[in-house]
Design an enzyme around this catalytic site. Structure first.
Site, PDB file in Angstrom:
ATOM      1  N   ARG A  58     -76.312 -11.291  92.319  1.00 45.24           N
ATOM      2  CA  ARG A  58     -74.992 -10.821  92.724  1.00 45.24           C
ATOM      3  C   ARG A  58     -74.581 -11.319  94.105  1.00 45.24           C
ATOM      4  O   ARG A  58     -73.493 -11.853  94.285  1.00 45.24           O
ATOM      5  CB  ARG A  58     -74.946  -9.289  92.764  1.00 45.24           C
ATOM      6  CG  ARG A  58     -74.619  -8.630  91.472  1.00 45.24           C
ATOM      7  CD  ARG A  58     -75.248  -7.251  91.431  1.00 45.24           C
ATOM      8  NE  ARG A  58     -76.696  -7.423  91.429  1.00 45.24           N
ATOM      9  CZ  ARG A  58     -77.398  -7.633  90.322  1.00 45.24           C
ATOM     10  NH1 ARG A  58     -76.808  -7.622  89.167  1.00 45.24           N
ATOM     11  NH2 ARG A  58     -78.702  -7.835  90.365  1.00 45.24           N
ATOM     12  N   THR A  59     -75.428 -11.095  95.059  1.00 39.85           N
ATOM     13  CA  THR A  59     -75.009 -11.335  96.438  1.00 39.85           C
ATOM     14  C   THR A  59     -74.697 -12.815  96.654  1.00 39.85           C
ATOM     15  O   THR A  59     -73.632 -13.168  97.151  1.00 39.85           O
ATOM     16  CB  THR A  59     -76.103 -10.852  97.411  1.00 39.85           C
ATOM     17  OG1 THR A  59     -76.396  -9.497  97.102  1.00 39.85           O
ATOM     18  CG2 THR A  59     -75.629 -10.949  98.846  1.00 39.85           C
ATOM     19  N   LYS A  87     -92.781 -26.070 104.616  1.00 35.98           N
ATOM     20  CA  LYS A  87     -93.523 -26.949 105.528  1.00 35.98           C
ATOM     21  C   LYS A  87     -93.768 -26.261 106.850  1.00 35.98           C
ATOM     22  O   LYS A  87     -94.261 -26.865 107.792  1.00 35.98           O
ATOM     23  CB  LYS A  87     -92.741 -28.245 105.761  1.00 35.98           C
ATOM     24  CG  LYS A  87     -92.460 -29.026 104.491  1.00 35.98           C
ATOM     25  CD  LYS A  87     -91.645 -30.258 104.827  1.00 35.98           C
ATOM     26  CE  LYS A  87     -91.036 -30.877 103.568  1.00 35.98           C
ATOM     27  NZ  LYS A  87     -89.917 -31.763 103.911  1.00 35.98           N
ATOM     28  N   ARG A 108     -80.295 -14.427 103.351  1.00 36.29           N
ATOM     29  CA  ARG A 108     -81.139 -13.341 102.841  1.00 36.29           C
ATOM     30  C   ARG A 108     -82.584 -13.693 103.153  1.00 36.29           C
ATOM     31  O   ARG A 108     -83.001 -14.841 102.958  1.00 36.29           O
ATOM     32  CB  ARG A 108     -80.973 -13.160 101.334  1.00 36.29           C
ATOM     33  CG  ARG A 108     -82.053 -12.232 100.786  1.00 36.29           C
ATOM     34  CD  ARG A 108     -81.787 -11.749  99.412  1.00 36.29           C
ATOM     35  NE  ARG A 108     -80.636 -10.866  99.385  1.00 36.29           N
ATOM     36  CZ  ARG A 108     -80.267 -10.186  98.298  1.00 36.29           C
ATOM     37  NH1 ARG A 108     -80.941 -10.313  97.191  1.00 36.29           N
ATOM     38  NH2 ARG A 108     -79.208  -9.404  98.333  1.00 36.29           N
ATOM     39  N   HIS A 136     -78.253  -4.300 104.649  1.00 37.26           N
ATOM     40  CA  HIS A 136     -77.543  -5.159 103.703  1.00 37.26           C
ATOM     41  C   HIS A 136     -76.060  -4.816 103.833  1.00 37.26           C
ATOM     42  O   HIS A 136     -75.458  -4.207 102.956  1.00 37.26           O
ATOM     43  CB  HIS A 136     -78.070  -4.870 102.288  1.00 37.26           C
ATOM     44  CG  HIS A 136     -77.667  -5.865 101.245  1.00 37.26           C
ATOM     45  ND1 HIS A 136     -76.669  -6.791 101.432  1.00 37.26           N
ATOM     46  CD2 HIS A 136     -78.128  -6.062  99.983  1.00 37.26           C
ATOM     47  CE1 HIS A 136     -76.544  -7.520 100.315  1.00 37.26           C
ATOM     48  NE2 HIS A 136     -77.419  -7.101  99.431  1.00 37.26           N
TER      49      HIS A 136
HETATM   50  C1  NCD Z   1     -79.992  -5.149  96.427  1.00 39.61           C
HETATM   51  C2  NCD Z   1     -80.818  -5.916  97.425  1.00 39.61           C
HETATM   52  O1  NCD Z   1     -81.125  -7.088  97.243  1.00 39.61           O
HETATM   53  O2  NCD Z   1     -81.141  -5.316  98.429  1.00 39.61           O
HETATM   54  N1  NCD Z   1     -79.338  -5.946  95.493  1.00 39.61           N
HETATM   55  C3  NCD Z   1     -78.086  -6.409  95.791  1.00 39.61           C
HETATM   56  O3  NCD Z   1     -77.883  -7.112  96.736  1.00 39.61           O
HETATM   57  N2  NCD Z   1     -77.087  -5.998  95.011  1.00 39.61           N
HETATM   58  C4  NCD Z   1     -80.729  -4.036  95.826  1.00 39.61           C
HETATM   59  C5  NCD Z   1     -81.999  -4.304  95.097  1.00 39.61           C
HETATM   60  O4  NCD Z   1     -82.513  -5.409  95.024  1.00 39.61           O
HETATM   61  O5  NCD Z   1     -82.530  -3.332  94.573  1.00 39.61           O
END
Ligand code: NCD
Length: 647
Positions: A58-59, A87, A108, A136
């Site tokens: 999703r993100t 590396k 991320r 997040h």
């Molecule tokens: C979340 C995350 O990656 O923190 N997912 C997301 O971004 N929608 C929640 C999760 O992984 O449980």
């Protein structure tokens, strides 16, 4: 010329409430534009880089879709394991390089505080798409946007947060935001997965906000509509939970029992749990029954997704289940965030003040106690940074890591110019503040660490010799004899000394063993205060490998066993030895951990007010006594009683 102002969103608190409202206004407009099928050109000529060191659907895709929808371009590393990160490239270098290719970075990362590091090193904006278990923020924008869309407001709403509230980063950002919008929170953690102390601490310190925590069973009673259970906002932004008859007396007349406006269900963050299992039956399972009571029938069900077993599929068709919509608005909300970035002008006045961090002038630099903090992985260019935190315990100086926000409790402090160390207690607080100003504060994890950096106790009591050079030479011989008698295959032995005296001792034991057996064991040193490259060969030779070997850890003095335990953890990162033995010059017989030395030079009973200090000259003279070798015992003077005495 930079196309975008340097505006980072590392925490949801990097955005003011009006800024969040602005993002929502833009998101509403973009949602409409998307529905109409309008083509947009706002981000023409801009490039977004998405760097994902952790899986995401999703993100990442909604960020990329958002950028494309705005007419911008995207370059992506969906799996940083396929990048130079494997590396050994640092995050700092990566974001500096990528900044030359893109106008903004979406990151991320599995480590706590990674987004803060990226923001510090990247010249352009960095958007945090999840860093470890910390935050997040863009998920929170989606969460708030959908809540506001469904409930028409945020202020005064009551939201139950369910499941893994410890590692769930989306939950942490959401909590900070709900607190600021004046919503009520009820935490419903799975047992052992409570909202971490550092999050509560930040809420209390910055927002004067707290909330109630209820168990899963209490929530069930609530959801089951038992009249004896009321949830009612008692003070502003505070929930009180009343049960049984007490409730009748405590709930102010005329105030209806509060209802829940939303359930925010989360997945168990298995990937962040080490050595701990939660059985499937122990985790939250949320199904349609929860929405059947008077107090929950208006509630919406949210989830950041992906779901595992915690959310029943039967809910999917219920109009109150909004999690798919919550994921879908990821596109207009992230379009809005990018559009907001484009709007930014240099004079963003209401950004949070940075605050003063403590400057440490020399080694040892304190290291963060959180083993998942980015400062433990990034490399020596990144010095951990700390601020003073609020005191709760009189006997420790609490520092807060600026990257992961976890607290570090310091027991020993030092003054860098006089090279004196002190056991901390609150009488020293004023001095510590002054030393921070100078700056000359030093902090130590242990007395041993202070001594190894040349610090002397503030006041040293009487001292006497417990081993002279001859005795030490005999003890080294004896250790070699004990090892030779115990270990059948000396060709498979690896000696690892604990820096610094343990490492010297290891080479001396190794030389003594060689003289007796003709076998020269490889020798290495482990520095328990480092996190990277903690083990180094002492005399070149073959690359360090412990697999299948008999390891003899060598240290000068063993007290609590803490140092040795840490050394073991580090050694195990390099492989699985066949056996691990422990050789010490002096055993003080005091154990905080279940570790026992196998080979001992001398026993000296433990005492909390005495320290044994060993001085050893390096090896090289065929095991002959070294004039300067000696072991001293001295008594430690009590910690400072009053501030006056320090002068
Ligand atoms: C979340 C995350 O990656 O923190 N997912 C997301 O971004 N929608 C929640 C999760 O992984 O449980």
């Amino acid at each position: 010329m930079a196309r975008l102002e340097k505006t980072d969103v590392v925490s949801i608190d990097d955005l003011t409430l009006p800024e969040i409202e602005r993002v929502f206004t833009l998101a509403d407009e973009f949602a409409e534009a998307l529905a109409r099928g309008t083509s947009l050109t706002l981000a023409n000529g801009l490039i977004m880089a998405t760097l994902f060191y952790e899986p995401s659907t999703r993100t990442r895709l909604s960020f990329e879709s958002a950028m494309h929808r705005l007419g911008g371009a995207v370059i992506s590393s969906a799996d940083m394991r396929a990048s130079s990160a494997v590396k050994g490239e640092s995050l700092a270098d990566t974001v500096r390089i990528v900044s030359a290719y893109a106008d903004l970075i979406v990151l991320r990362h599995p480590q706590d505080g990674a987004a803060r590091v990226a923001a510090e090193y990247a010249p352009g904006p960095v958007l945090n798409a999840g860093d470890g278990s910390r935050e997040h923020p863009t998920q929170t924008l989606c969460d708030l946007f959908i809540l506001r869309r469904k409930k028409k407001k945020l202020k005064g709403l009551t939201v139950a947060l369910c499941g893994d509230l410890k590692f769930g980063r989306t939950v942490h950002s959401l909590i900070y935001a709900l607190a600021r919008f004046g919503a009520n929170i009820v935490a419903v953690p799975t047992s052992g997965m409570d909202v971490p102390a550092y999050v509560l601490e930040r809420l209390a310190a910055e927002r004067n906000y707290s909330f109630s925590t209820v168990t899963m069973d209490e929530l069930k009673s609530l959801a089951g509509g038992l009249d004896a259970l009321y949830l009612t906002p008692s003070a502003p932004h505070q929930m009180a939970l009343f049960t049984g008859d007490l409730a009748l007396g405590k709930v102010p007349a005329g105030e209806a029992p509060a209802s829940l406006d939303a359930f925010y269900v989360t997945r168990l963050q298995k990937e962040r749990m080490v050595g701990k299992e939660i059985k499937p039956g122990e985790y939250v399972r949320f199904d349609a029954r929860a929405l059947k009571t008077q107090r929950t029938q208006e509630a919406v069900v949210m989830h950041p997704l992906p779901r595992t077993d915690e959310l029943a599929y039967e809910l999917d068709t219920d109009p109150r289940a909004v999690y798919f919509e919550q994921a879908a608005v990821g596109v207009p909300v992230r379009m809005a965030l990018v559009a907001w970035l484009i709007e930014q002008k240099h004079d963003r006045t209401d950004a949070k003040p940075a605050g003063q961090s403590i400057r440490f002038k020399a080694e040892p630099y304190p290291r963060c106690a959180n083993s998942n903090c980015i400062t433990r992985f990034e490399g020596p260019h990144l010095h951990p940074r700390f601020k003073l935190a609020r005191t709760t315990d009189r006997h420790v100086l609490p520092l807060r890591c600026e990257y992961c926000e976890r607290e570090l409790n310091v027991e020993f402090v030092g003054h860098a110019r006089s090279h004196r160390y002190y056991k901390y207690d609150e009488n020293l607080y004023g001095y510590v503040r002054q030393w921070i100003e100078e700056p000359s504060l030093a902090v130590f994890e242990t007395v041993k660490q202070a001594e190894e950096h040349g610090y002397e106790p503030y006041r040293r009591g009487p001292q006497r010799e417990v081993m002279n050079a001859d005795e030490i030479a005999l003890a080294v011989e004896s250790l070699a004899d004990q090892i030779a008698a115990d270990v059948s295959d000396l060709t498979n032995v690896y000696l690892i000394g604990v820096v610094s005296h343990g490492a010297v001792l290891a080479t001396r034991v190794r030389d003594a063993l060689e003289k007796k057996s003709g076998t020269r064991a490889p020798c290495a040193a482990v520095d328990v205060y480092r996190s990277q490259d903690a083990i180094g060969e002492l005399d070149g030779g073959a690359p360090f490998g412990v697999e299948g070997r008999t390891i003899v850890i060598v240290d000068d003095v063993i007290n609590s066993g803490w140092t040795v335990q840490r050394a073991m953890t580090m050694i195990w990162q390099y492989g699985r030895p066949a056996a691990v033995r422990l050789a010490v010059l002096i055993d003080r017989g005091h154990r905080a951990v279940p570790i026992r030395p196998n080979y001992v030079g001398k026993n000296i009973p433990t005492s909390p007010s005495e320290r044994v200090q060993v001085r050893l000259a390096p090896s090289g003279h065929n095991g002959k006594p070294k004039a300067h070798d000696r072991a001293m015992i001295y008594s430690m003077v009590e910690p400072i009683k009053t501030a006056e005495q320090v002068k």
